[in-house]
Design a protein around this motif. Structure first.
Motif, PDB file in Angstrom:
ATOM      1  N   GLY A 272     -69.226   7.557 -26.745  1.00 14.39           N
ATOM      2  CA  GLY A 272     -68.944   7.784 -28.166  1.00 14.39           C
ATOM      3  C   GLY A 272     -69.861   8.819 -28.772  1.00 14.39           C
ATOM      4  N   ALA A 273     -71.133   8.762 -28.430  1.00 11.49           N
ATOM      5  CA  ALA A 273     -72.086   9.727 -28.970  1.00 11.49           C
ATOM      6  C   ALA A 273     -71.820  11.119 -28.432  1.00 11.49           C
ATOM      7  CB  ALA A 273     -73.514   9.288 -28.633  1.00 11.49           C
ATOM      8  N   MET A 274     -71.426  11.216 -27.166  1.00 10.93           N
ATOM      9  CA  MET A 274     -71.115  12.527 -26.588  1.00 10.93           C
ATOM     10  C   MET A 274     -69.897  13.143 -27.270  1.00 10.93           C
ATOM     11  SD  MET A 274     -72.116  14.769 -24.440  1.00 10.93           S
ATOM     12  CE  MET A 274     -71.605  16.118 -23.380  1.00 10.93           C
ATOM     13  N   LEU A 275     -68.884  12.333 -27.526  1.00 12.38           N
ATOM     14  CA  LEU A 275     -67.695  12.845 -28.209  1.00 12.38           C
ATOM     15  C   LEU A 275     -68.039  13.304 -29.617  1.00 12.38           C
ATOM     16  CD1 LEU A 275     -64.690  13.419 -28.370  1.00 12.38           C
ATOM     17  CD2 LEU A 275     -64.317  11.009 -28.937  1.00 12.38           C
ATOM     18  N   ARG A 276     -68.794  12.495 -30.354  1.00  6.40           N
ATOM     19  CA  ARG A 276     -69.174  12.885 -31.727  1.00  6.40           C
ATOM     20  C   ARG A 276     -69.996  14.172 -31.726  1.00  6.40           C
ATOM     21  NH1 ARG A 276     -70.060   7.331 -32.073  1.00  6.40           N
ATOM     22  NH2 ARG A 276     -72.313   7.599 -31.762  1.00  6.40           N
ATOM     23  N   THR A 277     -70.942  14.265 -30.797  1.00  5.91           N
ATOM     24  CA  THR A 277     -71.791  15.460 -30.727  1.00  5.91           C
ATOM     25  C   THR A 277     -70.962  16.703 -30.444  1.00  5.91           C
ATOM     26  OG1 THR A 277     -73.638  14.101 -29.939  1.00  5.91           O
ATOM     27  CG2 THR A 277     -73.807  16.467 -29.592  1.00  5.91           C
ATOM     28  N   SER A 278     -69.966  16.574 -29.569  1.00  6.49           N
ATOM     29  CA  SER A 278     -69.116  17.727 -29.270  1.00  6.49           C
ATOM     30  C   SER A 278     -68.224  18.087 -30.448  1.00  6.49           C
ATOM     31  CB  SER A 278     -68.277  17.446 -28.019  1.00  6.49           C
ATOM     32  OG  SER A 278     -67.280  16.473 -28.276  1.00  6.49           O
ATOM     33  N   LEU A 279     -67.700  17.087 -31.142  1.00  6.10           N
ATOM     34  CA  LEU A 279     -66.849  17.350 -32.303  1.00  6.10           C
ATOM     35  C   LEU A 279     -67.623  18.031 -33.425  1.00  6.10           C
ATOM     36  CD1 LEU A 279     -64.834  14.002 -32.410  1.00  6.10           C
ATOM     37  CD2 LEU A 279     -63.892  16.263 -31.939  1.00  6.10           C
ATOM     38  N   LEU A 280     -68.901  17.703 -33.551  1.00  5.31           N
ATOM     39  CA  LEU A 280     -69.758  18.306 -34.574  1.00  5.31           C
ATOM     40  C   LEU A 280     -70.348  19.639 -34.115  1.00  5.31           C
ATOM     41  CD1 LEU A 280     -71.599  15.067 -35.778  1.00  5.31           C
ATOM     42  CD2 LEU A 280     -69.884  16.394 -37.051  1.00  5.31           C
ATOM     43  N   ARG A 281     -69.977  20.075 -32.898  1.00  2.00           N
ATOM     44  CA  ARG A 281     -70.436  21.344 -32.334  1.00  2.00           C
ATOM     45  C   ARG A 281     -71.958  21.404 -32.235  1.00  2.00           C
ATOM     46  NH1 ARG A 281     -65.487  21.059 -32.480  1.00  2.00           N
ATOM     47  NH2 ARG A 281     -64.062  22.843 -32.356  1.00  2.00           N
ATOM     48  N   ARG A 282     -72.544  20.311 -31.753  1.00  2.00           N
ATOM     49  CA  ARG A 282     -73.998  20.247 -31.627  1.00  2.00           C
ATOM     50  C   ARG A 282     -74.474  20.341 -30.178  1.00  2.00           C
ATOM     51  NH1 ARG A 282     -75.243  15.467 -36.131  1.00  2.00           N
ATOM     52  NH2 ARG A 282     -74.790  16.768 -37.978  1.00  2.00           N
ATOM     53  N   LEU A 283     -73.582  20.700 -29.276  1.00  2.00           N
ATOM     54  CA  LEU A 283     -73.965  20.925 -27.888  1.00  2.00           C
ATOM     55  C   LEU A 283     -74.305  22.399 -27.678  1.00  2.00           C
ATOM     56  CD1 LEU A 283     -71.165  18.888 -26.070  1.00  2.00           C
ATOM     57  CD2 LEU A 283     -73.552  18.200 -26.375  1.00  2.00           C
ATOM     58  N   ASP A 284     -75.111  22.669 -26.679  1.00  2.00           N
ATOM     59  CA  ASP A 284     -75.375  24.044 -26.261  1.00  2.00           C
ATOM     60  C   ASP A 284     -74.451  24.333 -25.076  1.00  2.00           C
ATOM     61  OD1 ASP A 284     -76.348  26.333 -24.892  1.00  2.00           O
ATOM     62  OD2 ASP A 284     -78.336  26.043 -25.744  1.00  2.00           O
ATOM     63  N   PRO A 285     -73.417  25.143 -25.267  1.00  2.00           N
ATOM     64  CA  PRO A 285     -72.441  25.364 -24.186  1.00  2.00           C
ATOM     65  C   PRO A 285     -73.060  25.881 -22.893  1.00  2.00           C
ATOM     66  CG  PRO A 285     -71.575  26.183 -26.268  1.00  2.00           C
ATOM     67  CD  PRO A 285     -73.010  25.831 -26.507  1.00  2.00           C
TER      68      PRO A 285
END
Length: 284
Positions: free
Chosen positions: A96-109
């Motif tokens: 759930g946290a990984m999905l939220r982080t990706s939706l908020l564009r907070r990952l470093d691609p």
């Protein structure tokens, strides 16, 4: 056999090889029985020792089976790269946290791409070749930001591999009946566009998502997976045997044994025949 149905060749893919010895044993047995034609390997799993890899190679020599990489970016597993972020307690974020982080564009691609590249490299080292296909544990390959990093890494390391999309070919009224699968439909729409832009092949249809938290009779839910599934479509499954390693890592336990029992049993080939379905032969 139903003469009104067109013949179809499908992929029946067992996920999570490498998660536990019991899962590995169940998957190998079904491959040798020719009841599976694809399995996805977790190179970050605790049961991916050399002996488990060699045993899988032996099983595949008996029953032809595609071997893919099960890209893993969620807890409770550790990344292969030292610099991967964000983490939670030294492991990947929960789903759930990984999905939220990706939706908020907070990952470093670039960090994500580097981890996926490392897992592709680990697969090649274990098996002596790139994977036949690449998918994602808990469908993480579909997530925003992850999908572009995923496709870029696959395009570079395994350009001839196909990748898993999880969109269904069903009427909207049927799609709305399963919220989990509906989310996969939505995420897969953009993923397929990105695949086409990258020039990577993907499965045209998908099935196999159901409520794993319930004690479901797998023999009763599996017929629905074949509804609307096109030729070359993919059905995901999670067969295996429960052991202490699995219990310590994953909530999906006893249901795996129910899946194994149905696929290994006599009703499964009858179900395939009734739907004019065969398991396709992997490319040599």
């Amino acid at each position: 056999m139903n003469p009104a149905l067109p013949p179809r060749r499908i992929w029946l893919c067992a996920d999570d090889y490498g998660l536990s010895p019991g899962i590995n044993r169940g998957i190998r047995d079904l491959i040798e029985r020719r009841r599976l034609n694809a399995t996805s390997v977790m190179v970050v799993g605790p049961a991916i020792r050399r002996d488990e890899v060699e045993a899988l190679k032996t099983a595949v020599a008996t029953g032809p089976c595609a071997i893919g990489l099960h890209t893993t970016l969620t807890a409770p597993f550790h990344p292969l790269t030292m610099y991967f972020r964000p983490l939670h307690g030294g492991v990947f974020l929960p789903l759930g946290a990984m999905l939220r982080t990706s939706l908020l564009r907070r990952l470093d691609p670039e960090i994500v791409r580097g981890e996926i590249a490392a897992q592709l490299s680990a697969f090649a080292e274990l098996f002596g070749r790139p994977p036949d296909y690449v998918d994602g544990h808990q469908h993480v390959q579909l997530f925003p930001q992850v999908r572009d990093a995923f496709l870029a890494a696959v395009k570079k390391a395994a350009p001839n591999a196909w990748v898993r999309q999880c969109g269904r070919t069903l009427p909207l009224s049927q799609k709305l009946q399963n919220p989990k699968a509906l989310l996969l439909d939505v995420l897969s729409a953009r993923f397929r566009v990105r695949c086409q832009q990258a020039g990577l092949a993907y499965n045209p249809g998908f099935a196999g998502a159901y409520d794993f938290t319930q004690s479901v009779d797998f023999g009763k839910v599996m017929p629905a997976f074949f509804e609307g599934l096109p030729d070359n479509g993919l059905v995901m499954c999670h067969p295996g045997f429960v052991d202490d390693v699995l219990i310590g890592l994953d909530p999906l336990t006893d249901q795996r044994e129910r899946e194994y029992a149905f696929i290994a049993g006599d009703d499964f080939p009858r179900l395939l025949a009734a739907n004019v379905i065969t398991l396709r032969e992997p490319a040599p």
